[in-house]
Write a protein that holds these residues in place. Sequence first.
Motif, PDB file in Angstrom:
ATOM      1  N   ASP A  54       0.844  -1.187   0.000  1.00  0.00           N
ATOM      2  CA  ASP A  54       0.000   0.000   0.000  1.00  0.00           C
ATOM      3  C   ASP A  54       0.886   1.245   0.000  1.00  0.00           C
ATOM      4  O   ASP A  54       1.640   1.464   0.948  1.00  0.00           O
ATOM      5  N   LYS A  55       0.788   2.055  -1.040  1.00  0.00           N
ATOM      6  CA  LYS A  55       1.639   3.244  -1.149  1.00  0.00           C
ATOM      7  C   LYS A  55       1.359   4.285  -0.070  1.00  0.00           C
ATOM      8  O   LYS A  55       2.155   5.193   0.130  1.00  0.00           O
ATOM      9  N   SER A  56       0.247   4.151   0.650  1.00  0.00           N
ATOM     10  CA  SER A  56      -0.056   5.114   1.705  1.00  0.00           C
ATOM     11  C   SER A  56       0.604   4.733   3.037  1.00  0.00           C
ATOM     12  O   SER A  56       0.538   5.491   3.994  1.00  0.00           O
ATOM     13  N   LYS A  57       1.241   3.558   3.091  1.00  0.00           N
ATOM     14  CA  LYS A  57       1.897   3.100   4.321  1.00  0.00           C
ATOM     15  C   LYS A  57       3.416   3.185   4.194  1.00  0.00           C
ATOM     16  O   LYS A  57       3.953   2.916   3.121  1.00  0.00           O
ATOM     17  N   PRO A  58       4.091   3.525   5.293  1.00  0.00           N
ATOM     18  CA  PRO A  58       5.559   3.487   5.276  1.00  0.00           C
ATOM     19  C   PRO A  58       6.039   2.048   5.532  1.00  0.00           C
ATOM     20  O   PRO A  58       5.430   1.319   6.316  1.00  0.00           O
ATOM     21  N   TYR A  59       7.113   1.659   4.868  1.00  0.00           N
ATOM     22  CA  TYR A  59       7.674   0.320   5.034  1.00  0.00           C
ATOM     23  C   TYR A  59       9.136   0.409   5.466  1.00  0.00           C
ATOM     24  O   TYR A  59       9.845   1.343   5.084  1.00  0.00           O
ATOM     25  N   ILE A  60       9.571  -0.585   6.244  1.00  0.00           N
ATOM     26  CA  ILE A  60      10.969  -0.715   6.627  1.00  0.00           C
ATOM     27  C   ILE A  60      11.463  -2.038   6.067  1.00  0.00           C
ATOM     28  O   ILE A  60      10.858  -3.085   6.315  1.00  0.00           O
ATOM     29  N   MET A  61      12.555  -1.976   5.308  1.00  0.00           N
ATOM     30  CA  MET A  61      13.095  -3.160   4.650  1.00  0.00           C
ATOM     31  C   MET A  61      14.175  -3.794   5.513  1.00  0.00           C
ATOM     32  O   MET A  61      15.028  -3.101   6.074  1.00  0.00           O
ATOM     33  N   VAL A  62      14.152  -5.142   5.580  1.00  0.00           N
ATOM     34  CA  VAL A  62      15.072  -5.896   6.430  1.00  0.00           C
ATOM     35  C   VAL A  62      15.698  -7.037   5.617  1.00  0.00           C
ATOM     36  O   VAL A  62      15.015  -7.689   4.833  1.00  0.00           O
ATOM     37  N   CYS A  63      17.001  -7.285   5.834  1.00  0.00           N
ATOM     38  CA  CYS A  63      17.661  -8.476   5.287  1.00  0.00           C
ATOM     39  C   CYS A  63      18.709  -8.933   6.295  1.00  0.00           C
ATOM     40  O   CYS A  63      18.627  -8.613   7.479  1.00  0.00           O
ATOM     41  N   ARG A  64      19.706  -9.675   5.854  1.00  0.00           N
ATOM     42  CA  ARG A  64      20.713 -10.188   6.774  1.00  0.00           C
ATOM     43  C   ARG A  64      21.643  -9.087   7.271  1.00  0.00           C
ATOM     44  O   ARG A  64      21.902  -8.955   8.448  1.00  0.00           O
ATOM     45  N   SER A  65      22.171  -8.276   6.329  1.00  0.00           N
ATOM     46  CA  SER A  65      23.166  -7.277   6.721  1.00  0.00           C
ATOM     47  C   SER A  65      22.855  -5.853   6.251  1.00  0.00           C
ATOM     48  O   SER A  65      23.550  -4.922   6.636  1.00  0.00           O
ATOM     49  N   GLY A  66      21.842  -5.687   5.427  1.00  0.00           N
ATOM     50  CA  GLY A  66      21.466  -4.353   4.945  1.00  0.00           C
ATOM     51  C   GLY A  66      21.670  -4.139   3.457  1.00  0.00           C
ATOM     52  O   GLY A  66      21.214  -3.146   2.914  1.00  0.00           O
ATOM     53  N   GLY A  67      22.349  -5.064   2.790  1.00  0.00           N
ATOM     54  CA  GLY A  67      22.616  -4.918   1.352  1.00  0.00           C
ATOM     55  C   GLY A  67      21.394  -5.169   0.486  1.00  0.00           C
ATOM     56  O   GLY A  67      21.013  -4.330  -0.332  1.00  0.00           O
ATOM     57  N   ARG A  68      20.786  -6.332   0.649  1.00  0.00           N
ATOM     58  CA  ARG A  68      19.605  -6.658  -0.161  1.00  0.00           C
ATOM     59  C   ARG A  68      18.440  -5.736   0.179  1.00  0.00           C
ATOM     60  O   ARG A  68      17.693  -5.313  -0.714  1.00  0.00           O
ATOM     61  N   SER A  69      18.303  -5.394   1.464  1.00  0.00           N
ATOM     62  CA  SER A  69      17.217  -4.478   1.833  1.00  0.00           C
ATOM     63  C   SER A  69      17.469  -3.097   1.240  1.00  0.00           C
ATOM     64  O   SER A  69      16.525  -2.383   0.896  1.00  0.00           O
ATOM     65  N   GLY A  70      18.739  -2.721   1.076  1.00  0.00           N
ATOM     66  CA  GLY A  70      19.074  -1.463   0.418  1.00  0.00           C
ATOM     67  C   GLY A  70      18.635  -1.468  -1.037  1.00  0.00           C
ATOM     68  O   GLY A  70      18.076  -0.489  -1.538  1.00  0.00           O
ATOM     69  N   GLN A  71      18.858  -2.589  -1.722  1.00  0.00           N
ATOM     70  CA  GLN A  71      18.405  -2.728  -3.117  1.00  0.00           C
ATOM     71  C   GLN A  71      16.881  -2.644  -3.190  1.00  0.00           C
ATOM     72  O   GLN A  71      16.323  -1.974  -4.059  1.00  0.00           O
ATOM     73  N   ALA A  72      16.227  -3.337  -2.244  1.00  0.00           N
ATOM     74  CA  ALA A  72      14.759  -3.324  -2.206  1.00  0.00           C
ATOM     75  C   ALA A  72      14.238  -1.917  -1.927  1.00  0.00           C
ATOM     76  O   ALA A  72      13.247  -1.482  -2.527  1.00  0.00           O
ATOM     77  N   THR A  73      14.910  -1.203  -1.022  1.00  0.00           N
ATOM     78  CA  THR A  73      14.505   0.170  -0.691  1.00  0.00           C
ATOM     79  C   THR A  73      14.594   1.058  -1.928  1.00  0.00           C
ATOM     80  O   THR A  73      13.658   1.801  -2.239  1.00  0.00           O
ATOM     81  N   GLN A  74      15.696   0.963  -2.648  1.00  0.00           N
ATOM     82  CA  GLN A  74      15.868   1.781  -3.853  1.00  0.00           C
ATOM     83  C   GLN A  74      14.802   1.443  -4.893  1.00  0.00           C
ATOM     84  O   GLN A  74      14.239   2.342  -5.529  1.00  0.00           O
ATOM     85  N   TYR A  75      14.517   0.161  -5.064  1.00  0.00           N
ATOM     86  CA  TYR A  75      13.504  -0.248  -6.042  1.00  0.00           C
ATOM     87  C   TYR A  75      12.128   0.304  -5.661  1.00  0.00           C
ATOM     88  O   TYR A  75      11.439   0.909  -6.485  1.00  0.00           O
TER      89      TYR A  75
END
Length: 98
Positions: A54-75
Amino acid sequence: MKEISAKEVQQHIENGEKLNLIDVREVDEVNAGHIPSIIHIPLGLLEFRTHELDKSKPYIMVCRSGGRSGQATQYLESQGFDVTNMTGGMLSWEGKVE
């Protein structure tokens, strides 16, 4: 890219705040231990499952060390979502796990 530390996320949860956490690790990683009440969407499936978010909600991305979640955040940012990367990932997480 917005960032938040694992400690800050833990404090928000301990204060009773409802966060929308998306764990982008693989199934076996999540099964080995994850933050309670996460949404699990492996990074490789994220672009196919953005319709579930839902674009009206804020999301926090999580992975093992922050790399994959960083890619997901950018996407997700590029798709118009309000999203923040949890730096350090589960390696930095000291809170409750399931």
